[in-house]
Structure formats: structure tokens, C-alpha cells
Design a protein around this motif. Structure first.
Motif, PDB file in Angstrom:
ATOM      1  N   GLU A 113       0.821  -1.213   0.000  1.00 39.97           N
ATOM      2  CA  GLU A 113       0.000   0.000   0.000  1.00 39.97           C
ATOM      3  C   GLU A 113       0.848   1.253   0.000  1.00 39.97           C
ATOM      4  O   GLU A 113       0.531   2.234  -0.632  1.00 39.97           O
ATOM      5  CB  GLU A 113      -0.956  -0.024   1.189  1.00 39.97           C
ATOM      6  N   GLN A 120       3.871   1.507  -1.288  1.00 43.22           N
ATOM      7  CA  GLN A 120       4.483   1.631  -2.606  1.00 43.22           C
ATOM      8  C   GLN A 120       3.484   2.162  -3.624  1.00 43.22           C
ATOM      9  O   GLN A 120       3.838   2.944  -4.489  1.00 43.22           O
ATOM     10  CB  GLN A 120       5.032   0.289  -3.073  1.00 43.22           C
ATOM     11  N   SER A 121       2.237   1.729  -3.517  1.00 42.38           N
ATOM     12  CA  SER A 121       1.241   2.199  -4.475  1.00 42.38           C
ATOM     13  C   SER A 121       0.847   3.644  -4.203  1.00 42.38           C
ATOM     14  O   SER A 121       0.441   4.363  -5.113  1.00 42.38           O
ATOM     15  CB  SER A 121       0.003   1.303  -4.444  1.00 42.38           C
TER      16      SER A 121
END
Length: 80
Positions: free
Chosen positions: A75, A77-78
Motif C-alpha cells: 500500500e 508503494q502504491s
């Protein structure tokens, strides 16, 4: 000893009968709705084809600490 042999053979016969019943019935064994389906990131339940609530509390309760950490990292990284 005779009682043990008779009981064991009865148990094996019952288990064999149940196994053959499942094999020859032609139906597949299915899991329950919800449960692990709620944490597989699927859009629909694999059994009943209903939509899965993305905010289900099962997602947090059923994930192990390692999976929670990996999910949090994904999450992050996104979001970045």
C-alpha cells in the motif's frame, strides 16, 4: 484384541464408503462463502459468485502478521 480388529475394520469400511460416495457422486467439494475468500483480493466469492465487501473485517483478522506487513508495504508503494 478381537474387539479392536472389528472396530478398526468397521472404521475403515465406513471411511472407504464415504470416499467412494464422494468420488462417484461427481460433485466437487466446495468451501464456505466468505472466510478465506474475503482475503484473496477477489471481486466475487468463488462459491456463490456474490460480491465481496472490500472493507470486510475478515481481511484484517485473518491475515498473519507477515502478510499484514507485506500488505502495508504494498500500500505504501502504491501510494508513493
Amino acid at each position: 484384541m478381537l474387539t479392536f480388529v472389528l472396530a478398526f475394520s468397521l472404521l475403515i469400511t465406513v471411511m472407504l464408503g464415504m470416499a467412494l460416495g464422494v468420488i462417484f457422486s461427481g460433485r466437487t467439494i466446495k468451501g464456505s462463502c466468505g472466510g478465506l475468500n474475503a482475503i484473496t483480493d477477489a471481486d466475487q466469492c468463488l462459491v456463490c459468485k456474490k460480491e465481496i465487501d472490500p472493507d470486510s473485517p475478515l481481511r484484517e483478522r485473518l491475515l498473519c502478521p507477515r502478510a499484514k506487513k507485506a500488505l502495508a508495504e504494498m500500500e505504501e508503494q502504491s501510494a508513493a
